[in-house]
Design an enzyme around this catalytic site. Structure first.
Site, PDB file in Angstrom:
ATOM      1  N   ASP A  93      29.014   1.791 -16.827  1.00 35.90           N
ATOM      2  CA  ASP A  93      30.309   1.597 -17.497  1.00 35.90           C
ATOM      3  C   ASP A  93      31.437   1.755 -16.473  1.00 35.90           C
ATOM      4  O   ASP A  93      31.356   2.592 -15.563  1.00 35.90           O
ATOM      5  CB  ASP A  93      30.465   2.652 -18.604  1.00 35.90           C
ATOM      6  CG  ASP A  93      31.721   2.441 -19.424  1.00 35.90           C
ATOM      7  OD1 ASP A  93      31.605   1.847 -20.498  1.00 35.90           O
ATOM      8  OD2 ASP A  93      32.811   2.871 -18.984  1.00 35.90           O
ATOM      9  N   HIS A 104      32.168   2.261 -26.118  1.00 40.08           N
ATOM     10  CA  HIS A 104      31.464   2.022 -24.856  1.00 40.08           C
ATOM     11  C   HIS A 104      29.957   1.930 -25.087  1.00 40.08           C
ATOM     12  O   HIS A 104      29.266   1.175 -24.410  1.00 40.08           O
ATOM     13  CB  HIS A 104      31.801   3.130 -23.851  1.00 40.08           C
ATOM     14  CG  HIS A 104      33.241   3.100 -23.431  1.00 40.08           C
ATOM     15  ND1 HIS A 104      33.671   2.544 -22.251  1.00 40.08           N
ATOM     16  CD2 HIS A 104      34.363   3.528 -24.059  1.00 40.08           C
ATOM     17  CE1 HIS A 104      34.996   2.627 -22.167  1.00 40.08           C
ATOM     18  NE2 HIS A 104      35.436   3.233 -23.263  1.00 40.08           N
TER      19      HIS A 104
END
Ligand code: UDP
Ligand code: UDP
Length: 466
Positions: A121, A23
Site C-alpha cells: 500500500d 485500503h
C-alpha cells in the site's frame, strides 16, 4: 520448444495492505483477481486491526478463498503513543505498521516458494521499500486512490514551498505539481498546515520514496483518468517515476459478510438515494441533524448509514437519540436509517438505488462507477476532494463544492442539502453519463480492455522474474 518449457510456473506474490477498509478492500479484490490469473498469493495482514469491520472481513475472506495464504504481522506497540493523541486513529495505525516494517524481512525471506514481488500500500512505501531492496525483491505499490490523487502524492514533497503560479483566477490559490495546478481548496488541509502532522509527514516520505519502486498500480482506468495517467507516465509530474499502470476498477467480490437490505426490494426502481460517508468518517451530531432535515424535506426516498465515531468499535449511540425525537417515525414510509455496517457492494447494484450521496472515498466512487450510479459528492477529508473533482469532470455526478470539509465549524444547512438532493435525483444527463461510465468500467477490465492488459503485463513481468 517443448510443452513443459512453455509452461512457466505460477509466480508467488505477497500483498501488504494498510489499515482501514478503504485500503483493505481493494487489496482483497486485487488478490482474488491475481489468483484467478494463476498467481500464487500470500496476503500479509497486520495485527491488531483497528476496526471490527477489518477483522470480520478478513476471517470471512480467508474462509471463502482458502487458496490465498494468510500471513500475520504482529505490530510492535507504539512507544510514544500519547504524542499521537490529536491524530486520526487510522493515520496512527499506518504509523504503527510503518514502525514495524523491519519485521517484514524475516517474514518475506521465509516464504516458500520464493517471492517474485511484494505489492505494498502507498501509505507504507517509505519504510517497506528499504526492506525489499535489502532482499533484492521487486516492490510494487498499489495506489488505492485516484490517479488524480497520485499526481499530488508523488509530487508534494518536491513542490512544498513553491510559489502559486500566475493564474487568471486571482481569487484562488493554486498548488503546482509538475505541469498541473491544483486549487489549494482541494488539497487535504493537514498538508497545508504549519503544524506537524502524520498525514503530511507520511505523504512527504512515501511520495518521495515511491520513485524507487518497480511499478505503481492504480485502481482506476484510462477512460476516466487519461490526463493524470498520461502526465504521470510522461514525466510531467515528477521525473524518474516507475511505470504507472491502471488496473481498475476492481470488480466487487460478491462475498460480503453482512446481509443485504431487504427494504430496498420494496422501493421503485432508481428512486432511492443511498447516503454514506464510508467506513471511517464521523459526522457531528449537529451536522447529522441538518442532514436528516435535508433528506426529510427533499421528499426523496433514502437509505442512510449514520456514523458518529471514526472507529466502528466506539460507535455506540442509539439511533433515535442521534437523529432526534420522532425523525424515524416521520420518515418511515420512505426512509431507512441504519447505524451498522451495510453490504455496500450489494446496495450499489440494487435496481432501487438511483443516486449516492458520498464522501468520495475512492472505493465508494469505484463501486458507483461499476454500477453506473450518479454521485452527489460531499468530500469530508483526505483525498476526497481530489476524487470529487474526477467524479464531476467525467460527468457522473455533481459536487457541492461550496460545502466545507467535514468536521469543521461550518455546518451545511438542511435546505442546501435538500436542494442538491433534488438536483442529483432528477438529473437525466448525469444519469445517462453514469451509465456510460459503468459500461466503460466493465469494458476496461474485460477481455481486450486497457486495465486487463495492464494487469496481464505486470503478471508477465512477475512470471519472468520467477
Ligand atoms: N463499506 C461498506 N459498508 C459500509 C461502509 C463502507 O461496505 O457500511 C465499504 C465500501 O463499499 C467501500 C469501503 O467500505 O468499499 C470504504 O472505502 P472508501 O474508499 O469508499 O472510503 P473510506 O471508508 O476509506 O473513507
Ligand atoms: N495517507 C498516507 N499517510 C497518512 C495518511 C494518508 O500516506 O498518514 C494517504 C492515504 O493512503 C491516501 C491519502 O493519503 O492516499 C488520503 O488519506 P486518507 O487515509 O484520508 O484516505 P482514505 O484512506 O480514506 O482513502
Amino acid at each position: 520448444m517443448s510443452n513443459s518449457q512453455n509452461q512457466k510456473p505460477a509466480p508467488h506474490v505477497a500483498l501488504l495492505p494498510s489499515s482501514g477498509m478503504g485500503h483493505l478492500t481493494p487489496f482483497l479484490r486485487f488478490a482474488v483477481s491475481l489468483a484467478q490469473h494463476g498467481v500464487q498469493i500470500t496476503l500479509i495482514t497486520t495485527h491488531p486491526t483497528i476496526s471490527l469491520a477489518e477483522s470480520q472481513t478478513l476471517s470471512h475472506f480467508f474462509s471463502t478463498f482458502p487458496h490465498i495464504t494468510p500471513k500475520q504481522l504482529n505490530l510492535l506497540p507504539l512507544n510514544n503513543a500519547t504524542c499521537f493523541n490529536s491524530e486520526d486513529p487510522f493515520y496512527v495505525k499506518y504509523e504503527a505498521i510503518r514502525l514495524s516494517s523491519h519485521l517484514l524481512k524475516p517474514l518475506l525471506s521465509s516464504l516458500s516458494p520464493p517471492l517474485s514481488a511484494l505489492v505494498t500500500d502507498m501509505s507504507l512505501a517509505s519504510t517497506v521499500i528499504p526492506v525489499t531492496q535489502s532482499l533484492n525483491l521487486p516492490n510494487y505499490i498499489l495506489f488505492t486512490s485516484s490517479a488524480q490523487m497520485l499526481t499530488l502524492f508523488v509530487s508534494f514533497h518536491a513542490t512544498v514551498g513553491s510559489k502559486a503560479p500566475n493564474n487568471s483566477d486571482k481569487t484562488e490559490d493554486y498548488f503546482q505539481t509538475g505541469l498541473q495546478s491544483i486549487p489549494k481548496s482541494r488539497i487535504p488541509p493537514p498538508l497545508l498546515s504549519d503544524t506537524p502532522n502524520l498525514l503530511r509527514t507520511q505523504i512527504m516520505e512515501n511520495g518521495k520514496k515511491m520513485i524507487q519502486s518497480d511499478g505503481i498500480l492504480v485502481n482506476t482506468f484510462q477512460t476516466i483518468e487519461q490526463d493524470s495517467l498520461g502526465a504521470l507516465n510522461d514525466g510531467k509530474v515528477v521525473n524518474g517515476l516507475p511505470r504507472v499502470t491502471a488496473i481498475g476498477p476492481f470488480p466487487p467480490l460478491g462475498i460480503e459478510r453482512t446481509q443485504s437490505v431487504p427494504w430496498l426490494d420494496d422501493q421503485p426502481d432508481g428512486s432511492v438515494l443511498y447516503v454514506s460517508f464510508g467506513s471511517r468518517t464521523a459526522m457531528s451530531r449537529e451536522q447529522i441533524r441538518e442532514l436528516g432535515d435535508g433528506l426529510e424535506s427533499s421528499g426523496c426516498r433514502f437509505l442512510w448509514v449514520v456514523k458518529e465515531k471514526k472507529v466502528d468499535r466506539e460507535d455506540g449511540g442509539e439511533l433515535g437519540e442521534v437523529l432526534g425525537d420522532g425523525f424515524m417515525e416521520r420518515v418511515k414510509e420512505r426512509g431507512l436509517v441504519v447505524k451498522n455496517w451495510v453490504n455496500q457492494e450489494e446496495v450499489m447494484s440494487h435496481k432501487a438505488v438511483g443516486g449516492f450521496l458520498s464522501h468520495c472515498g475512492w472505493n465508494s466512487v469505484s463501486e458507483a462507477m461499476w454500477n453506473g450510479v450518479p454521485i452527489l459528492a460531499w468530500p469530508q477529508h483526505g483525498d476526497q476532494k481530489m476524487n470529487a473533482f474526477v467524479v464531476e469532470r467525467i460527468g457522473m455526478g455533481l459536487w457541492a463544492e461550496a460545502w466545507e470539509w467535514g468536521g469543521g465549524e461550518v455546518v451545511v444547512k438542511g435546505e442546501e442539502i435538500a436542494e442538491k438532493v433534488g438536483d442529483i435525483m432528477g438529473n437525466e444527463l448525469v444519469k445517462a453519463k453514469a451509465k456510460c461510465v459503468g459500461e466503460e468500467a466493465r469494458r476496461a477490465v474485460g477481455d481486450g480492455g486497457g486495465s486487463k492488459k495492464g494487469l496481464m503485463e505486470v503478471i508477465e513481468i512477475w512470471k519472468k522474474s520467477f
